[in-house]
Design a protein around this motif. Structure first.
Motif, PDB file in Angstrom:
ATOM      1  N   THR A   1      -0.349 -43.273 -13.882  1.00 23.14           N
ATOM      2  CA  THR A   1      -0.052 -43.796 -12.542  1.00 23.14           C
ATOM      3  C   THR A   1       1.122 -43.063 -11.915  1.00 23.14           C
ATOM      4  N   ILE A   2       2.160 -42.842 -12.723  1.00 24.54           N
ATOM      5  CA  ILE A   2       3.356 -42.136 -12.241  1.00 24.54           C
ATOM      6  C   ILE A   2       3.020 -40.694 -11.892  1.00 24.54           C
ATOM      7  N   LEU A   3       2.288 -40.027 -12.760  1.00 23.37           N
ATOM      8  CA  LEU A   3       1.956 -38.616 -12.546  1.00 23.37           C
ATOM      9  C   LEU A   3       1.090 -38.418 -11.306  1.00 23.37           C
ATOM     10  N   LYS A   4       0.158 -39.328 -11.060  1.00 29.57           N
ATOM     11  CA  LYS A   4      -0.687 -39.220  -9.873  1.00 29.57           C
ATOM     12  C   LYS A   4       0.149 -39.356  -8.599  1.00 29.57           C
ATOM     13  N   LYS A   5       1.140 -40.215  -8.645  1.00 31.09           N
ATOM     14  CA  LYS A   5       2.026 -40.378  -7.491  1.00 31.09           C
ATOM     15  C   LYS A   5       2.839 -39.106  -7.264  1.00 31.09           C
ATOM     16  N   ILE A   6       3.345 -38.516  -8.352  1.00 38.63           N
ATOM     17  CA  ILE A   6       4.117 -37.276  -8.252  1.00 38.63           C
ATOM     18  C   ILE A   6       3.245 -36.143  -7.712  1.00 38.63           C
ATOM     19  N   ILE A   7       2.024 -36.045  -8.205  1.00 43.43           N
ATOM     20  CA  ILE A   7       1.098 -35.008  -7.741  1.00 43.43           C
ATOM     21  C   ILE A   7       0.848 -35.141  -6.241  1.00 43.43           C
ATOM     22  N   HIS A   8       0.638 -36.373  -5.785  1.00 44.08           N
ATOM     23  CA  HIS A   8       0.424 -36.617  -4.349  1.00 44.08           C
ATOM     24  C   HIS A   8       1.644 -36.180  -3.540  1.00 44.08           C
ATOM     25  N   GLU A   9       2.853 -36.505  -4.012  1.00 48.08           N
ATOM     26  CA  GLU A   9       4.081 -36.135  -3.297  1.00 48.08           C
ATOM     27  C   GLU A   9       4.268 -34.622  -3.266  1.00 48.08           C
ATOM     28  N   CYS A  10       3.978 -33.963  -4.383  1.00 43.16           N
ATOM     29  CA  CYS A  10       4.144 -32.509  -4.453  1.00 43.16           C
ATOM     30  C   CYS A  10       3.144 -31.795  -3.556  1.00 43.16           C
ATOM     31  N   GLU A  11       1.909 -32.266  -3.558  1.00 43.42           N
ATOM     32  CA  GLU A  11       0.892 -31.636  -2.720  1.00 43.42           C
ATOM     33  C   GLU A  11       1.223 -31.782  -1.238  1.00 43.42           C
ATOM     34  N   ALA A  12       1.888 -32.873  -0.868  1.00 38.02           N
ATOM     35  CA  ALA A  12       2.271 -33.084   0.530  1.00 38.02           C
ATOM     36  C   ALA A  12       3.359 -32.105   0.974  1.00 38.02           C
ATOM     37  N   ARG A  13       4.086 -31.517  -0.005  1.00 41.75           N
ATOM     38  CA  ARG A  13       5.173 -30.571   0.314  1.00 41.75           C
ATOM     39  C   ARG A  13       4.853 -29.146  -0.132  1.00 41.75           C
ATOM     40  N   GLN A  14       3.629 -28.926  -0.573  1.00 38.96           N
ATOM     41  CA  GLN A  14       3.238 -27.627  -1.101  1.00 38.96           C
ATOM     42  C   GLN A  14       3.351 -26.520  -0.053  1.00 38.96           C
ATOM     43  N   HIS A  15       3.206 -26.880   1.208  1.00 41.23           N
ATOM     44  CA  HIS A  15       3.263 -25.889   2.276  1.00 41.23           C
ATOM     45  C   HIS A  15       4.633 -25.231   2.384  1.00 41.23           C
ATOM     46  N   LEU A  16       5.671 -25.897   1.893  1.00 36.19           N
ATOM     47  CA  LEU A  16       7.022 -25.346   1.988  1.00 36.19           C
ATOM     48  C   LEU A  16       7.150 -24.037   1.222  1.00 36.19           C
ATOM     49  N   GLU A  17       6.340 -23.865   0.220  1.00 35.11           N
ATOM     50  CA  GLU A  17       6.385 -22.655  -0.595  1.00 35.11           C
ATOM     51  C   GLU A  17       6.069 -21.406   0.229  1.00 35.11           C
ATOM     52  N   PHE A  18       5.415 -21.591   1.363  1.00 42.08           N
ATOM     53  CA  PHE A  18       5.016 -20.465   2.203  1.00 42.08           C
ATOM     54  C   PHE A  18       5.830 -20.398   3.497  1.00 42.08           C
ATOM     55  N   SER A  19       6.949 -21.109   3.530  1.00 39.79           N
ATOM     56  CA  SER A  19       7.807 -21.131   4.715  1.00 39.79           C
ATOM     57  C   SER A  19       8.547 -19.808   4.880  1.00 39.79           C
ATOM     58  N   ASP A  20       8.876 -19.476   6.129  1.00 32.77           N
ATOM     59  CA  ASP A  20       9.692 -18.288   6.406  1.00 32.77           C
ATOM     60  C   ASP A  20      11.165 -18.550   6.109  1.00 32.77           C
ATOM     61  N   ASP A  21      11.546 -19.825   6.088  1.00 35.81           N
ATOM     62  CA  ASP A  21      12.919 -20.203   5.752  1.00 35.81           C
ATOM     63  C   ASP A  21      13.098 -20.058   4.238  1.00 35.81           C
ATOM     64  N   PRO A  22      14.001 -19.173   3.785  1.00 36.85           N
ATOM     65  CA  PRO A  22      14.131 -18.924   2.338  1.00 36.85           C
ATOM     66  C   PRO A  22      14.497 -20.163   1.522  1.00 36.85           C
ATOM     67  N   ILE A  23      15.287 -21.061   2.108  1.00 40.70           N
ATOM     68  CA  ILE A  23      15.670 -22.270   1.370  1.00 40.70           C
ATOM     69  C   ILE A  23      14.488 -23.227   1.255  1.00 40.70           C
ATOM     70  N   LYS A  24      13.736 -23.382   2.352  1.00 43.09           N
ATOM     71  CA  LYS A  24      12.538 -24.219   2.289  1.00 43.09           C
ATOM     72  C   LYS A  24      11.526 -23.639   1.308  1.00 43.09           C
ATOM     73  N   LYS A  25      11.471 -22.321   1.250  1.00 44.16           N
ATOM     74  CA  LYS A  25      10.572 -21.659   0.312  1.00 44.16           C
ATOM     75  C   LYS A  25      10.962 -22.002  -1.129  1.00 44.16           C
ATOM     76  N   ILE A  26      12.262 -22.004  -1.400  1.00 44.92           N
ATOM     77  CA  ILE A  26      12.755 -22.374  -2.739  1.00 44.92           C
ATOM     78  C   ILE A  26      12.393 -23.820  -3.054  1.00 44.92           C
ATOM     79  N   ILE A  27      12.590 -24.701  -2.070  1.00 42.80           N
ATOM     80  CA  ILE A  27      12.241 -26.108  -2.263  1.00 42.80           C
ATOM     81  C   ILE A  27      10.753 -26.239  -2.569  1.00 42.80           C
TER      82      ILE A  27
END
Length: 356
Positions: A299-325
């Motif tokens: 249950t905990i892991l599924k919640k974490i996966i959902h939260e991470c997937e919602a922020r996955q787009h940050l990995e492709f940000s032009d902002d270097p700090i957002k990219k790190i996040i």
């Protein structure tokens, strides 16, 4: 006062306002400071002394603040809040350590001068010195020391070595000093790598300002999802055994602390549970708790996966700090998916055993 009560400088130095402050520091006051606090004062003062400082060549080769620009200690509040909670917690500890050190040293120096201490010890300059110490000091054991955290030195040649998760070099520390050796073959212009230790990306980012792709030492802190579920009795029980908080898992293994926490959640009266006591003391492997623990963990892991997937787009940000996040969330996602898959498989095996 006698020279024994003050700082002794074993080389010729020119007198200025900083050496006058040095002369007023007693041996007792210096010994009250931690190594971080003492060196932070010294590096900040010596940097301002310029050519008057014996240490100018060493100070000139230290990095600038731009080399640490990705450390969360520099981030805006909005960026910090965007980061995973584990990153926020690690950064908060770093910030608290610095703020405490800065307060102590400014109070001491202000007592030695009529000048504005913020001019003598500008906060950003002290922070740079503090980070340089934190990222470049080497620790060693001293038999006469009362505090091993203060047993370190700054060795300039170590600055030429970058971090690697794997040990390309070995560091030998003895009474003769520090020796770095390697069995690897290096060519001209090759980088030399030294492992800083088994640190996850949260730690590396907050302490040193960088992360490593596919860091094999990454873990997933799930404390924030578990601790709110405890009753007061369960909390008191875990604290009495020093098992409260710091619940982690790697992509391969759930930590024993986490297993104990998940098992405790299944006991209304944990203090009088023989099964729980047997688990903590190593008399059983916790198999009796495993089925329900897997349900809770899934249950905990599924919640974490959902939260991470919602922020996955940050990995492709032009902002270097957002990219790190975004990379930090990617790290969490990889671990969570791996552990969830293993948990589901274990649960299926349990069902098969029940059927038998």
């Amino acid at each position: 006062m006698s020279i024994d009560s003050h700082v002794y400088v074993p080389f010729e130095t020119k007198e200025d306002k900083f050496t006058k402050i040095y002369s007023q520091l007693t041996r007792e006051e210096i010994l009250e400071l931690s190594s971080f606090q003492l060196l932070s004062i010294y590096l900040t003062f010596e940097k301002q002394r310029g050519d008057n400082s014996f240490w100018k060549p060493f100070l000139d080769m230290l990095p600038s603040m731009s080399d640490f620009e990705f450390m969360p200690i520099h981030w805006s509040d909005d960026l910090r809040k965007l980061a995973p909670t584990s990153t926020q917690k690690t950064n908060q500890k770093v910030c608290q350590r610095f703020e405490s050190d800065y307060q102590i040293i400014t109070q001491l120096i202000q007592s030695k001068t009529d000048e504005n201490v913020e001019d003598l010890l500008p906060k950003q300059d002290v922070l740079l010195a503090w980070i340089c110490i934190n990222s470049r000091c080497l620790y060693m054991n001293l038999p006469t020391s009362k505090n091993t955290a203060d047993n370190f030195t700054m060795a300039p040649y170590v600055d030429f070595m970058n971090h690697s998760c794997d040990d390309h070099c070995t560091l030998k520390i003895d009474g003769k000093g520090f020796q770095v050796s390697t069995t690897s073959v290096y060519n001209v212009d090759d980088q030399i790598f030294l492992s800083y230790g088994p640190h996850c990306n949260d730690f590396l980012l907050c302490e040193y300002g960088f992360i490593i792709p596919d860091n094999k030492w990454n873990d997933l802190d799930i404390s924030e999802y578990i601790t709110p579920l405890f009753t007061q009795e369960q909390t008191d029980f875990l604290k009495s055994y020093d098992y409260y908080d710091n619940y982690t898992t790697t992509k391969d293994d759930v930590s024993f602390r986490t297993q104990v926490a998940l098992a405790t959640l299944q006991e209304k009266d944990p203090q009088n549970s023989r099964k729980l006591s047997a688990l903590i003391n190593g008399y059983n492997d916790g198999e009796v708790f495993e089925k329900h623990s897997n349900v809770l963990l899934s249950t905990i892991l599924k919640k974490i996966i959902h939260e991470c997937e919602a922020r996955q787009h940050l990995e492709f940000s032009d902002d270097p700090i957002k990219k790190i996040i975004g990379v930090l969330y990617h790290d969490r996602l990889v671990i969570a998916k791996n552990v969830l898959l293993k948990t589901i498989q274990d649960g299926d095996d349990d069902d098969d055993d029940d059927g038998l």
